[in-house]
Enzyme design. Structure first.
Site, mmCIF file in Angstrom:
data_model
loop_
_atom_site.group_PDB
_atom_site.id
_atom_site.type_symbol
_atom_site.label_atom_id
_atom_site.label_comp_id
_atom_site.label_asym_id
_atom_site.label_seq_id
_atom_site.Cartn_x
_atom_site.Cartn_y
_atom_site.Cartn_z
ATOM 1 N N CYS A 120 18.990 -9.244 -115.229
ATOM 2 C CA CYS A 120 19.609 -9.876 -114.095
ATOM 3 C C CYS A 120 20.683 -8.634 -113.358
ATOM 4 C CB CYS A 120 21.264 -10.616 -114.994
ATOM 5 S SG CYS A 120 20.126 -11.499 -115.987
ATOM 6 N N HIS A 137 25.679 -12.458 -112.512
ATOM 7 C CA HIS A 137 26.556 -13.748 -113.668
ATOM 8 C C HIS A 137 27.602 -12.501 -113.602
ATOM 9 C CE1 HIS A 137 25.395 -10.012 -116.746
ATOM 10 N NE2 HIS A 137 24.395 -10.896 -116.636
#
Length: 344
Positions: free
Chosen positions: A318, A291
């Site tokens: 992440c 992301h």
């Protein structure tokens, strides 16, 4: 008399056939024979080459960037050392991807995000890790995982399979228990069908994002031909950090892009309060997304870049990117049709 005549005729005919055959053999041009033998040798060599498993040496990897912002060189300085893109390891993984796709197969993904398909049963041998979560003997956590049983044994699973792991489906997915051959993991196992998403036999994995948790970078590669791949981007990234009780390191392995969110809202640690969002999020395992830069408010504008990119692990599992690169991956890596390979 008739028998004698027939026998004589057969002997005569055989002699003529033998003579003609010898004449034909004698008239073959040695140069033509050598040419024919050489072509046959080449044909056999090519046939063997096609059957031979691909290696890193077979992979042709060239640079043709589709995204050219924040680009890093193959080797680059970092503080008082040098970091790099591990192209040797990347070629090894690309050879593996080439090899497992050479045989027709029906593919499937293990799925159990937030235990939506039911909490996996306890494995035979388990322990609690630093996060106080049950894990198998390989360190894979029970939470969000699929149970993998030895074929024919249904009393208890032996290990857990990570959400997002790729496998080949060996039996019909209409059965209560399905048999899988691991691509992201080793061996042949059985698991209840509720943990499996079949994606068919026509899918191809020609788009791969490589995340390097040692060098804190990300490289995207696209297949353009047999053993031919091109690099589409080379960028800094920040992976997950091992920091109980909230932050997890980004797990190593091969995963399938499963889900996309234009805005991935996240909670403040230890609360149910939404703290902000990360743009252009592509989920590949558990709660791990590729992301863009996280915001500190749900109403904030997208942030393009951060000083922390490419430094040290600090994310919650992440893989943080420049937001425009996250959008590139978001658009380029199609759901259930692209891989994320995490190396160290």
């Amino acid at each position: 008399m008739r028998i004698y005549f027939r026998l004589s005729f057969l002997i005569f005919a055989a002699a003529i056939w033998s003579c003609n055959r010898n004449q034909q053999t004698e008239t073959i041009d040695p140069a033509e024979q050598r040419k024919a033998d050489s072509l046959e040798t080449i044909r056999k060599a090519e046939e063997e080459a096609r059957k031979r498993p691909r290696t890193a040496d077979d992979i042709q990897l060239s640079k043709e960037l589709s995204y050219d912002k924040h680009t890093l060189e193959e080797t680059y300085p970092y503080q008082d050392t040098t970091r790099r893109f591990q192209l040797d390891k990347i070629k090894e993984k690309l050879a593996y991807v080439e090899n497992f796709q050479r045989t027709p197969a029906s593919y499937a993904i293990l799925q159990n995000r937030k235990n939506k398909n039911r909490e996996a049963p306890l494995v035979k041998n388990y322990h609690r890790n630093e996060y106080k979560l049950i894990s198998d003997s390989l360190g894979t956590e029970r939470y969000q995982a699929a149970p993998l049983y030895v074929v024919g044994e249904t009393e208890a699973p032996t290990i857990y399979g990570r959400d997002g792991a790729l496998a080949k489906l060996l039996t019909s997915d209409t059965l209560d228990m399905v048999q899988l051959e691991g691509v992201s993991f080793e061996g042949t196992w059985e698991t209840p069908k509720r943990y499996v998403k079949a994606i068919g036999d026509s899918v191809t994995f020609h788009h791969i994002a490589f995340v390097d948790v040692t060098n804190q970078n990300i490289l995207t590669a696209e297949r353009t031909g047999d053993c031919e791949w091109v690099i589409r981007s080379m960028n800094p990234a920040t992976s997950g950090v091992h920091k109980p009780p909230y932050a997890h390191e980004t797990p190593l392995g091969i995963f399938v892009v499963q889900e996309k969110k234009n805005k991935m809202f996240y909670l403040k640690d230890g609360t149910n309060t939404i703290h902000g969002y990360a743009p252009y999020a592509s989920r590949f395992t558990n709660g791990a997304y590729i992301h863009g830069i996280p915001t500190q408010s749900v109403n904030a504008s997208i942030i393009e870049h951060s000083w922390s990119l490419g430094t040290t692990p600090r994310s919650h599992m992440c893989v943080r990117n420049a937001s425009s690169h996250a959008k590139f991956v978001y658009d380029w890596a199609k759901t259930f049709n692209a891989l994320v390979i995490v190396i160290e």
